[in-house]
Enzyme design. Structure first.
Site, mmCIF file in Angstrom:
data_model
loop_
_atom_site.group_PDB
_atom_site.id
_atom_site.type_symbol
_atom_site.label_atom_id
_atom_site.label_comp_id
_atom_site.label_asym_id
_atom_site.label_seq_id
_atom_site.Cartn_x
_atom_site.Cartn_y
_atom_site.Cartn_z
ATOM 1 N N HIS A 189 84.252 37.208 -51.026
ATOM 2 C CA HIS A 189 83.951 36.245 -52.042
ATOM 3 C C HIS A 189 84.960 35.744 -52.993
ATOM 4 O O HIS A 189 86.167 36.201 -52.575
ATOM 5 C CB HIS A 189 82.720 36.712 -53.046
ATOM 6 C CG HIS A 189 81.652 37.200 -51.863
ATOM 7 N ND1 HIS A 189 80.863 36.493 -51.282
ATOM 8 C CD2 HIS A 189 81.238 38.502 -51.743
ATOM 9 C CE1 HIS A 189 79.958 37.019 -50.714
ATOM 10 N NE2 HIS A 189 80.062 38.391 -50.710
ATOM 11 N N GLU A 249 80.233 41.555 -57.443
ATOM 12 C CA GLU A 249 80.858 41.975 -55.997
ATOM 13 C C GLU A 249 82.165 41.499 -55.896
ATOM 14 O O GLU A 249 82.899 42.346 -55.402
ATOM 15 C CB GLU A 249 79.795 41.415 -54.880
ATOM 16 C CG GLU A 249 80.398 41.858 -53.546
ATOM 17 C CD GLU A 249 79.493 41.299 -52.350
ATOM 18 O OE1 GLU A 249 79.832 41.476 -51.387
ATOM 19 O OE2 GLU A 249 78.511 40.495 -52.677
ATOM 20 N N HIS A 261 83.049 44.315 -48.792
ATOM 21 C CA HIS A 261 81.919 44.026 -49.578
ATOM 22 C C HIS A 261 81.067 44.861 -50.113
ATOM 23 O O HIS A 261 81.307 46.180 -50.056
ATOM 24 C CB HIS A 261 81.146 43.071 -48.518
ATOM 25 C CG HIS A 261 81.582 41.780 -48.159
ATOM 26 N ND1 HIS A 261 81.123 40.535 -48.445
ATOM 27 C CD2 HIS A 261 82.693 41.755 -46.861
ATOM 28 C CE1 HIS A 261 81.935 39.473 -47.904
ATOM 29 N NE2 HIS A 261 82.630 40.233 -46.963
ATOM 30 N N GLU A 294 80.163 47.128 -45.785
ATOM 31 C CA GLU A 294 79.221 46.999 -46.958
ATOM 32 C C GLU A 294 79.322 48.235 -47.631
ATOM 33 O O GLU A 294 78.610 49.262 -46.992
ATOM 34 C CB GLU A 294 77.876 46.561 -46.418
ATOM 35 C CG GLU A 294 77.677 45.141 -45.897
ATOM 36 C CD GLU A 294 77.741 44.132 -47.101
ATOM 37 O OE1 GLU A 294 78.163 44.341 -48.183
ATOM 38 O OE2 GLU A 294 77.564 42.690 -46.809
#
Length: 258
Positions: free
Chosen positions: A54, A92, A147, A222
């Site tokens: 992101h 995040e 992430h 993740e």
């Protein structure tokens, strides 16, 4: 009488002349220099591309991040997303940027050439297809996307996503080895595999464009479920983020054989 004088004179002359001095010794030639083999050139540092998920400016650019880009499997998907956040508002994109910076320092201390898919945490994107291209163009030894998840509140644990079914040779054995090394590195830091996705920490997926488009060994981590209160506290603490970084760096170094 004259003959005797001449003979005596000749003898005196000969007695007064010494023999010629010996010629000086001929100097020996200088020894030829010993040729030395050139030292081998040091091996170039392996290139690792880190992809912090992101970006901090994505929320202010909805049109740009909604733009469709190739997904690597004949379809398209949005350029990027805003990512998730903890209930306390820790985003995040900030988490991934911080962890990636920590991983970078750990790898550079071991002689790795680390590059990032984005230069800061205030911009927009880049799109997921561009992130894959950055690693491909660099001919990276490997690339890892970082992430954190946003799942059901009771889900917990990390998982490592791999491209499946694989679309290139690099997505097969070498990516699988990277995935297993990342799982081992995170487990060594006390983190446990996900209770809600994948199996034994690995999650084969066809829907992640960055993995599908990669042509170097690649994986997506993740790290935690940010919706889980306990894990939210860990990701929000610098000490927790350092543990994630240590685990990811250990997996990368093990894959590189360093």
């Amino acid at each position: 009488m004259l003959r005797r004088v001449l003979i005596v004179g000749a003898l005196l002359v000969l007695a007064g002349c010494g023999s010629a001095p010996p010629p000086p010794p001929t100097p020996s030639p200088a020894p030829a220099p010993v040729a030395r083999a050139a030292a081998p050139a040091p091996a170039p540092a392996p290139v690792v591309v880190l992809d912090p998920g992101h970006n901090g400016g994505n929320a202010d650019a909805p049109g740009e991040i909604a733009r469709e880009v190739p997904d690597g499997r004949g379809g398209t998907k949005p350029c990027n997303t805003t990512g998730t956040a903890t209930a306390g508002g820790y985003a995040e994109h900030a988490f991934t940027w911080d962890v990636a910076a920590r991983v970078t320092r750990l790898l550079e201390a071991r002689g790795v050439d680390v590059r990032s898919t984005r230069p800061d945490d205030t911009g927009v994107g880049p799109c997921v297809d561009r992130r894959a291209a950055i690693a491909n163009d660099a001919r990276a030894a490997l690339t890892v996307s970082i992430h954190a998840d946003g799942a059901a509140r009771d889900g917990r644990g990390f998982h490592v996503a791999l491209s499946d079914p694989p679309l290139a040779a690099s997505q097969r054995a070498s990516s699988a080895a990277l995935g297993r090394a990342l799982v081992a590195g995170l487990e060594a830091q006390g983190f446990t595999p996900s209770t809600y996705r994948g199996e034994d920490g690995l999650d084969p997926r066809p829907d992640l464009a960055g993995l599908s488009l990669a042509r170097v060994p690649s994986a997506l981590v993740e790290c935690a479920n940010m919706a889980n209160p306990d894990e939210a506290r860990v990701v929000a603490e610098p000490a927790g983020r350092q543990r994630y970084a240590e685990g990811i760096a250990a997996g990368i170094l093990a894959t590189l054989g360093r």
